[in-house]
Design a protein around this motif. Structure first.
Motif, PDB file in Angstrom:
ATOM      1  N   MET A   1      39.503  30.008  39.929  1.00 40.73           N
ATOM      2  CA  MET A   1      38.973  30.084  41.066  1.00 40.73           C
ATOM      3  C   MET A   1      38.448  28.444  41.165  1.00 40.73           C
ATOM      4  SD  MET A   1      36.632  33.234  42.187  1.00 40.73           S
ATOM      5  CE  MET A   1      35.335  32.930  40.686  1.00 40.73           C
ATOM      6  N   HIS A   2      38.291  27.948  42.494  1.00 42.99           N
ATOM      7  CA  HIS A   2      37.627  26.500  42.882  1.00 42.99           C
ATOM      8  C   HIS A   2      36.636  26.870  43.608  1.00 42.99           C
ATOM      9  CE1 HIS A   2      37.432  22.936  45.068  1.00 42.99           C
ATOM     10  NE2 HIS A   2      38.089  22.388  44.141  1.00 42.99           N
ATOM     11  N   PRO A   3      35.378  26.438  43.384  1.00 43.19           N
ATOM     12  CA  PRO A   3      34.060  26.604  43.966  1.00 43.19           C
ATOM     13  C   PRO A   3      34.398  26.368  45.583  1.00 43.19           C
ATOM     14  CG  PRO A   3      33.935  24.597  42.721  1.00 43.19           C
ATOM     15  CD  PRO A   3      35.246  25.368  42.145  1.00 43.19           C
ATOM     16  N   VAL A   4      35.205  25.569  46.233  1.00 49.21           N
ATOM     17  CA  VAL A   4      35.267  25.602  47.536  1.00 49.21           C
ATOM     18  C   VAL A   4      36.632  25.962  48.158  1.00 49.21           C
ATOM     19  CG1 VAL A   4      35.044  23.895  49.273  1.00 49.21           C
ATOM     20  CG2 VAL A   4      33.928  23.260  47.200  1.00 49.21           C
ATOM     21  N   ASP A   5      37.694  25.754  47.497  1.00 50.31           N
ATOM     22  CA  ASP A   5      38.925  26.019  48.172  1.00 50.31           C
ATOM     23  C   ASP A   5      39.386  27.361  47.785  1.00 50.31           C
ATOM     24  OD1 ASP A   5      38.940  23.476  48.711  1.00 50.31           O
ATOM     25  OD2 ASP A   5      40.303  22.691  47.258  1.00 50.31           O
ATOM     26  N   SER A   6      38.768  28.224  46.969  1.00 55.06           N
ATOM     27  CA  SER A   6      39.332  29.572  46.839  1.00 55.06           C
ATOM     28  C   SER A   6      39.100  30.431  48.166  1.00 55.06           C
ATOM     29  CB  SER A   6      38.884  30.109  45.469  1.00 55.06           C
ATOM     30  OG  SER A   6      39.692  29.815  44.601  1.00 55.06           O
TER      31      SER A   6
ATOM     32  N   VAL B   1      37.533  39.493  32.965  1.00 58.96           N
ATOM     33  CA  VAL B   1      36.238  39.382  32.057  1.00 58.96           C
ATOM     34  C   VAL B   1      35.656  37.928  32.543  1.00 58.96           C
ATOM     35  CG1 VAL B   1      36.436  40.917  30.094  1.00 58.96           C
ATOM     36  CG2 VAL B   1      37.466  38.728  30.167  1.00 58.96           C
ATOM     37  N   GLY B   2      34.345  38.041  32.336  1.00 65.09           N
ATOM     38  CA  GLY B   2      33.622  36.549  32.420  1.00 65.09           C
ATOM     39  C   GLY B   2      33.736  35.960  33.838  1.00 65.09           C
ATOM     40  N   GLY B   3      34.300  36.906  34.732  1.00 60.84           N
ATOM     41  CA  GLY B   3      34.158  36.291  36.095  1.00 60.84           C
ATOM     42  C   GLY B   3      35.163  35.098  36.483  1.00 60.84           C
ATOM     43  N   SER B   4      36.067  35.163  35.789  1.00 63.27           N
ATOM     44  CA  SER B   4      37.441  34.141  36.113  1.00 63.27           C
ATOM     45  C   SER B   4      37.870  34.282  37.453  1.00 63.27           C
ATOM     46  CB  SER B   4      38.547  34.253  35.078  1.00 63.27           C
ATOM     47  OG  SER B   4      38.784  35.435  35.022  1.00 63.27           O
ATOM     48  N   ILE B   5      38.147  35.468  37.802  1.00 60.06           N
ATOM     49  CA  ILE B   5      38.234  35.922  39.491  1.00 60.06           C
ATOM     50  C   ILE B   5      37.105  36.643  39.979  1.00 60.06           C
ATOM     51  CG2 ILE B   5      39.855  36.738  41.108  1.00 60.06           C
ATOM     52  CD1 ILE B   5      42.384  36.349  39.104  1.00 60.06           C
ATOM     53  N   ASP B   6      36.560  36.218  40.939  1.00 64.83           N
ATOM     54  CA  ASP B   6      35.617  37.008  41.641  1.00 64.83           C
ATOM     55  C   ASP B   6      36.193  38.554  42.390  1.00 64.83           C
ATOM     56  OD1 ASP B   6      33.272  35.845  41.783  1.00 64.83           O
ATOM     57  OD2 ASP B   6      33.268  35.429  43.896  1.00 64.83           O
ATOM     58  N   ALA B   7      35.352  39.537  42.099  1.00 70.14           N
ATOM     59  CA  ALA B   7      35.796  40.892  42.420  1.00 70.14           C
ATOM     60  C   ALA B   7      36.182  40.879  43.808  1.00 70.14           C
ATOM     61  CB  ALA B   7      34.784  41.837  42.227  1.00 70.14           C
ATOM     62  N   ARG B   8      35.530  40.077  44.742  1.00 72.88           N
ATOM     63  CA  ARG B   8      36.016  39.940  46.234  1.00 72.88           C
ATOM     64  C   ARG B   8      37.479  39.403  46.671  1.00 72.88           C
ATOM     65  NH1 ARG B   8      34.737  34.620  48.599  1.00 72.88           N
ATOM     66  NH2 ARG B   8      33.958  33.313  46.892  1.00 72.88           N
ATOM     67  N   PHE B   9      37.828  38.988  45.427  1.00 76.86           N
ATOM     68  CA  PHE B   9      39.438  38.508  45.473  1.00 76.86           C
ATOM     69  C   PHE B   9      40.494  39.470  45.116  1.00 76.86           C
ATOM     70  CE2 PHE B   9      37.481  33.992  45.504  1.00 76.86           C
ATOM     71  CZ  PHE B   9      37.714  34.059  46.783  1.00 76.86           C
ATOM     72  N   MET B  10      39.986  40.667  44.683  1.00 81.65           N
ATOM     73  CA  MET B  10      40.950  41.469  43.933  1.00 81.65           C
ATOM     74  C   MET B  10      41.852  41.963  45.010  1.00 81.65           C
ATOM     75  SD  MET B  10      40.714  40.840  40.745  1.00 81.65           S
ATOM     76  CE  MET B  10      41.684  42.062  39.966  1.00 81.65           C
TER      77      MET B  10
END
Ligand SMILES: Nc1nc2c(ncn2[C@@H]2O[C@H](COP(=O)(O)OP(=O)(O)O)[C@@H](O)[C@H]2O)c(=O)[nH]1
Ligand SMILES: [Mg+2]
Length: 718
Positions: A592-597, A550-559
């Motif tokens: 997530m990290h804005p750059v390194d994830s 919830v709340g976008g703690s992990i982007d769907a694209r990483f699932m």
């Protein structure tokens, strides 16, 4: 060799317990049928049927053999089959070529477990069945007892067509209650002298004749009327009635022979040619399109290959039955099983390894092809334009396994080729290259079956091999809920990596609902089940992957990357490195990290979080458990059951059936190693069994400890 029309053909499969005299009887039939001038014997290793090297060495049939005899202007195709249950592949394939089964009984022993099993095969294929009581010249012959057992085991449709006058040493006389004559044979057997029935045997003969007539009349209304009108039937009417009765399986006529003495065999051939059904009497076969193919020479040419052998100096021979039409040399056909074209350049009729080339053969006949390019067992050959096939033959499930390896590693490729050839010749040998166990596993019907395979590898293919204990395909799963977080972070030089995953895992059971809240270490965790992926694992069982972010703690694209990481660990369970199954994973938080994830970071975070959670979730080893069904003579049941208990087996039920017991049990595969041998020694070879995978079940604690120890020792060794 003349060409026989469909109604002048008879296709007979010889079935019966090992040692009942099938091969000897076949030899006598070939002799009486003019195919050979001298009878060989099993002892002298020179029968036509047992011509393969291993059969001569063991003096016992291992493969089915195609033979024929010519009698009364008819061609009788004979399929001699092996009696041992280990070689039932040859019995099954013969069922696809033959119309009528001749069940051979050793009159010293009566109905044996093997007889029972072979009877069941005939029953399953709904084949007409003739019973041949053999060995009446033996001093221990006991016809009365045998008939009693036949009635007890196979019911009142067992009907005597003959009885012996002087069973035991010197046996040479039979009374035939179909023709109501006495048949007396000379010293060498062969052709009978046909005599009137002497007064002393008249009452018994009349009684049996009446019983036979009545049974026959039951099979046909017209005959029933004739019987009521005249109070009797002519021999011709009886023969016709027997044929009807055979086709409906309403009568199992019993004949008397000494195959070894060639007594009664000529009469048997006469009976087969007069009364057994021809291929045109048999019901039509359904093809893959659901259409009926009638065995009729005027139909489109169509052939089914029921057996492939590899012969010295010749190569592959494909044995076939003409299912409809006529085939002739140089006919162009399509192999509809694989879409290739074939030309039938040479057609043979076969008596063991003796082959006679023929220009043409008709629907219902059995023959052999050489030099076909892409055709083998189970294939259909049709004339162009008919694109259907016949269903594959159904062989029994394997019940014995071992691992094999070449003594010299350089033989690996050669071994692969040899095994695939042996599978061709005997489809009940199944070769599995197990990536999971890192072994070549051979599945077969019994220890003897696989010993014979090894003999072929050694003696024919000249490959030195070793059988080793087959590993068990264990599985791992979890027994309780566990939670784990993992942060993957790398920031030394260049682009960084960052991914953090929080997950909960729990045991998955079919039909169970995903939870929307869980309490972990006193803390309530909400699970917003946004998305669910249900994965059928290639090794059985399931992985349920819940996206609860919830709340976008992990982007769907990483699932998907997280799932990938989890799957990597599913392939190597923490206890023994076995595949894992039946787990539900909730990924509910992370960072997530804005750059390194990136994907790799989340894959690693997912993998490590899952690994930690798995270890904390009460991991357990699962083992494959099989349904085992054992048929055993009643007097050995106690021993067999206590042996099963010693194998951690659970007896589920027992049914007794006239002197035999059928035991149903669940037994772990790990305990079934060499079972066929153990059962055989417990029962003096009088039991039979089948086994089928049932489920994966948790192993008991002490077994789990032992398995883990063994795994660790093996890891250290490597
Ligand atoms: N006394 C006697 N022995 C027989 C007779 N038929 C076969 N045998 C013997 O029984 C053994 C088994 O015969 P075989 O034909 O190999 O049986 P199969 O396993 O059913 O093919 C051999 O030793 C034969 O010689 C018979 O009619 N009388
Ligand atoms: Mg035999």
């Amino acid at each position: 060799m003349k060409t026989y029309s469909t109604d002048h053909l008879r296709n007979i499969a010889l079935l019966g317990n090992s040692g009942s005299g099938k091969t000897t009887l076949a030899e006598a039939m070939l002799f009486n049928g003019g195919v050979i001038e001298r009878r060989g014997s099993v002892e002298a290793r020179n029968t036509v049927s047992d011509y393969k090297p291993i059969e001569q060495e063991n003096r016992n049939s291992v493969f089915s053999t195609v033979l024929y005899a010519e009698y009364n202007d008819k061609k009788v195709n004979i399929l001699d089959t092996p009696g041992l249950d280990d070689f039932s592949g040859g019995v099954i394939s013969s069922m696809y070529a033959a119309d009528t089964v001749m069940l051979v009984i050793n009159v010293q022993n009566g109905v044996e477990v093997g007889t029972e099993i072979q009877f069941r095969h005939a029953d399953k294929f709904h084949k007409p069945l003739i019973i041949v009581v053999n060995g009446l010249d033996h001093e221990k012959a006991n016809f009365e007892k045998t008939v009693e057992m036949l009635h007890e085991r196979f019911g009142s449709d067992v009907t005597l067509a003959q009885f012996p006058v002087n069973e035991g040493l010197g046996f040479n006389t039979i009374i035939d209650v179909v023709s109501m004559k006495m048949l007396r044979y000379g010293k060498e057997g062969g052709k009978a002298e046909v005599l009137d029935i002497p007064a002393e045997h008249q009452p018994k003969a009349e009684e049996l004749h009446a019983a036979l007539t009545e049974k026959v009349a039951e099979s046909d209304e017209e005959l029933m009327e004739l019987f009521f009108a005249n109070d009797k039937l002519t021999e011709e009417e009886i023969s016709r009635g027997i044929r009807e009765g055979l086709l409906k399986r309403g009568i199992f006529p019993v004949f008397c022979v000494s195959a070894k003495g060639n007594v009664g065999v000529d009469r048997l051939l006469q009976f087969i040619t007069a009364a057994a059904p021809s291929p045109s009497d048999m019901p039509a076969v359904k093809n893959s399109k659901g259409n009926e193919v009638k065995c009729d020479a005027s139909g489109a040419a169509s052939v089914f290959v029921f057996k492939t052998t590899i012969e010295e100096h010749i190569g592959e021979i494909n044995y076939f039955r003409v299912m409809s039409g006529k085939i002739n040399e140089n006919l162009d056909v399509v192999n509809t099983s694989n879409g290739t074209r074939e030309r039938l350049s040479q057609i043979f009729i076969c008596a063991g390894k003796n082959r006679t080339r023929v220009p043409e053969i008709h629907a219902g006949d059995v023959g052999g092809f050489v030099k076909l390019k892409n055709t083998k067992t189970n294939h259909t050959l049709n004339t162009v334009g008919n694109d259907w096939v016949y269903n594959n033959m159904q062989f029994p499930a394997p019940k014995y396994r071992t691992a094999i390896k070449p003594v010299n590693e350089s033989d690996e490729e050669k071994l692969g080729e040899a095994l695939s050839r042996m599978h061709q010749e005997d489809p009940t040998i199944i070769v599995e290259y197990s990536k999971e166990l890192k072994q070549i596993i051979i599945h077969g019907q019994g220890e003897y079956h696989l010993n014979i395979l090894k003999w072929h590898l050694d003696s024919i293919f000249k490959i030195e091999t070793q059988y080793i204990a087959p590993k068990i395909p264990y599985r791992e799963t979890i027994t309780k809920t566990a939670q784990a977080d993992y942060r993957h972070k790398k920031q030394s030089g260049g682009a960084g990596q960052f991914g953090e995953v929080h997950m909960i895992i729990e045991p998955f059971e079919e039909g169970s609902e995903a939870k929307s809240m869980m309490k972990i270490a006193g803390k309530e965790i909400k699970l917003a089940n946004r998305d669910k992926e249900e994965i059928d694992l290639p090794w059985g069982g399931k992985l349920i992957y819940m996206n609860c972010i919830v709340g976008g703690s992990i982007d769907a694209r990483f699932m998907p990357a997280i799932l990938k990481g989890i799957m990597e660990k599913m392939e190597v369970g923490p206890l023994t490195g076995s595949y894992a199954r039946d787990i539900r994973v909730y990924v509910y938080d992370g960072k997530m990290h804005p750059v390194d994830s990136n994907e790799i970071s989340f894959r690693l975070a997912g993998r490590n979080a899952f690994s930690t959670a798995f270890k904390n979730a009460g991991p357990k080893i699962l083992e494959p458990v099989y349904d085992v069904e054992i048929m055993v003579p009643s007097d050995r049941m106690g021993d067999v059951i206590s042996d099963l208990q010693g194998r951690r087996g659970m007896v589920l039920g027992m049914t007794s059936d006239k002197g035999f017991e059928v035991i149903k049990a669940r037994v772990p595969l790990a305990e079934m190693n060499k079972y066929s041998t153990a059962l055989s020694s417990l029962t003096g070879g009088r039991a039979m069994y089948t086994m089928k995978f049932a489920e994966y079940a948790q192993v008991p604690g002490e077994v789990q400890d032992a398995v883990i120890k063994a795994y660790e020792a093996e890891e250290e060794e490597e």
